[in-house]
Design a protein around this motif. Structure first.
Motif, PDB file in Angstrom:
ATOM      1  N   LEU A  89       0.822  -1.209   0.000  1.00  0.00           N
ATOM      2  CA  LEU A  89       0.000   0.000   0.000  1.00  0.00           C
ATOM      3  C   LEU A  89       0.855   1.257   0.000  1.00  0.00           C
ATOM      4  O   LEU A  89       0.505   2.276  -0.615  1.00  0.00           O
ATOM      5  N   LEU A 126       1.977   1.887  -3.421  1.00  0.00           N
ATOM      6  CA  LEU A 126       0.848   2.353  -4.215  1.00  0.00           C
ATOM      7  C   LEU A 126       0.607   3.847  -3.995  1.00  0.00           C
ATOM      8  O   LEU A 126       0.344   4.588  -4.945  1.00  0.00           O
ATOM      9  N   SER A 145      -6.006  -0.640  -5.326  1.00  0.00           N
ATOM     10  CA  SER A 145      -5.934  -0.024  -4.004  1.00  0.00           C
ATOM     11  C   SER A 145      -7.154  -0.365  -3.157  1.00  0.00           C
ATOM     12  O   SER A 145      -7.046  -0.486  -1.932  1.00  0.00           O
ATOM     13  N   TYR A 155      -6.664  -2.123   0.477  1.00  0.00           N
ATOM     14  CA  TYR A 155      -7.147  -1.471   1.692  1.00  0.00           C
ATOM     15  C   TYR A 155      -8.179  -2.335   2.400  1.00  0.00           C
ATOM     16  O   TYR A 155      -8.203  -2.399   3.638  1.00  0.00           O
ATOM     17  N   LEU A 202      -3.518   7.587   2.264  1.00  0.00           N
ATOM     18  CA  LEU A 202      -4.367   7.080   1.190  1.00  0.00           C
ATOM     19  C   LEU A 202      -5.532   8.021   0.921  1.00  0.00           C
ATOM     20  O   LEU A 202      -5.946   8.201  -0.236  1.00  0.00           O
TER      21      LEU A 202
END
Length: 470
Positions: free
Chosen positions: A198, A201, A227, A231, A270
């Protein structure tokens, strides 16, 4: 002719040349042509018909040699090019194969990545234009994300994007990812790998002129799709981790707390990444999820539990169980080693009893030593003449101490002095007698003891020493 137009013409010439060479010199003609045309110098996404050919060549039904040749061709294409369009389209083809290909291709790609660095291109750059420069920076970040995606597959043993959601009856029928039901050990291993993925990303955020490029947005759309699944897997894993947290040992609880804190920070990053992507043109087709931060009050409760948690971890528990199941040979050896010193201690007291018998022998050997020293001082042990021996037998030397009224004894003492001078002197200075074994050898004539005489000499010597010091 401008520089951009010249570069496009030069790129088209190179593509057509490689296609012509593949038609004559390649055993995998169709595959080579499909790879060249899918990754040509035209600034547009790869065409689906060429992607289908590559996908068919890397399927599980094809020989492994075809799969290996496909991977080698894509790796060679990526490593030799200096054009950002060709590099980005090659990464898109690899990404599509990782997403849509079967598990055998992922395993083959993982095995090949051990032998060569396919997706590690830190030195790649195209400085032909400002757009090429910005896109080159994003291509390097995109390659790192794909490399971390392969590494995550190695740790998890499954692909997060291809993983199907499962409905759990205890969760009111909602679909959840695989991390929702993992045991504690596997969860502590897989969640850090997912969080690394993550993080890579989130770093795929384009900057500069790359934000408005259509080809970059096409690749960014693939990243955004993944993503959501990543997540979701992390979120379900955190819920599972919290459920087991207060039953963990201290070492596992510390790792779980670090994972929980990292999840909160990544949720903030994020969310900012989604806000940036919403301003792009590709956001029209996406529905972004709502991210919620974990309550900070729960962190205080987790930290308090660590202070009171037991210190044995799940890994040490398994080691202890293995040690308990070991055979008792080690314990038997330890008992034998402890018994040996006890037996030695029992045998040690018996040794002085055996040596105590010859103990008087050294005492007998040291007895002549004081006799020799006294004989050296006065020479009383020498042989005397027969006349002196007769006088000693008659105790004639008793005149030295004569009490009043003992005249007959005094007369005998006068007779002694009437003799030759050497008579009584020889009695004092003659050589030691050979009768040393007799009990009377310590007695002088007149009843004096040699030890008493020695003490008199020693007292006189001390008095002389005191006078000399004064």
């Amino acid at each position: 002719m401008g520089s951009g137009t010249w570069r496009k013409a030069y790129g088209a010439l190179k593509d057509s040349t490689k296609v012509g060479l593949a038609n004559f010199n390649s055993e995998y003609k169709d595959l080579d042509i499909a790879i060249v045309k899918a990754t040509n110098h035209v600034e547009c996404p790869p065409k689906e018909r060429y992607l289908r050919r590559i996908h068919f060549a890397t399927s599980a039904s094809r020989p492994r040699s075809d799969v290996g040749y496909s991977i080698c061709s894509l790796a060679r294409r990526l490593s030799k090019t200096k054009n950002w369009i060709v590099a980005l389209k090659t990464l898109i083809v690899i990404h599509r194969l990782l997403r849509e290909g079967d598990g055998t291709f992922k395993e083959d790609f993982l095995n090949y990545s051990y032998r060569g660095t396919i997706l590690q291109i830190p030195q790649f750059k195209d400085d032909s234009s400002p757009l090429a420069w910005d896109c080159s920076a994003w291509i390097r970040t995109y390659a790192l994300y794909l490399d971390e995606r392969v590494e995550c597959f190695r740790v998890l043993k499954y692909d997060v994007e291809a993983d199907r959601l499962v409905k759990l009856p205890q969760a009111s029928g909602k679909a959840h990812s695989r991390t929702r039901t993992l045991p504690c050990g596997d969860l502590l291993d897989q969640l850090p790998a997912l969080q690394k993925l993550l993080l890579r990303l989130i770093c795929c955020q384009p900057e500069g002129s790359a934000c408005t490029n259509y080809l970059v947005q096409y690749a960014l759309a693939l990243v955004l799709k993944e993503s959501f699944k990543i997540y979701c897997s992390i979120n379900d894993g955190i819920i599972n981790l919290v459920d087991m947290y207060f039953d963990m040992q201290k070492y596992d609880a510390i790792k779980a707390l670090e994972i929980y804190k990292r999840a909160g920070h990544q949720a903030e990053k994020l969310s900012a990444f989604y806000d940036h992507c919403k301003r792009l043109e590709l956001a029209r087709t996406f529905q972004f999820p709502t991210l919620r931060q974990p309550p900070p009050s729960f962190l205080v409760t987790m930290e308090e539990y660590i202070r009171e948690a037991p210190r044995v971890s799940t890994a040490s528990k398994s080691l202890e169980s293995e040690e308990q199941n070991l055979p008792s040979d080690i314990e038997d050896e330890a008992l034998q080693e402890t018994e040996k010193p006890v037996e030695e201690e029992k045998q040690e007291p018996a040794e002085p009893e055996e040596e105590a018998q010859p103990a008087p022998e050294p005492v007998e050997e040291t007895e002549p030593i004081p006799a020799v020293t006294t004989g050296d001082l006065l020479n009383l042990d020498e042989e005397v003449n027969p006349l002196i021996a007769n006088i000693e037998k008659s105790n004639a030397l008793a005149l030295a101490i004569v009490a009043p009224g003992n005249e007959n004894k005094a007369s005998t003492s006068l007779d002694l002095f009437a003799l030759d001078k050497s008579g009584w002197e020889l009695a004092l200075v003659t050589a030691p007698s050979t009768h040393t074994s007799q009990p009377v050898d310590n007695q002088l004539a007149g009843g004096f003891d040699k030890l008493l005489l020695d003490s008199l000499y020693e007292d006189e010597a001390r008095r002389q020493q005191i006078i000399a010091e004064d």
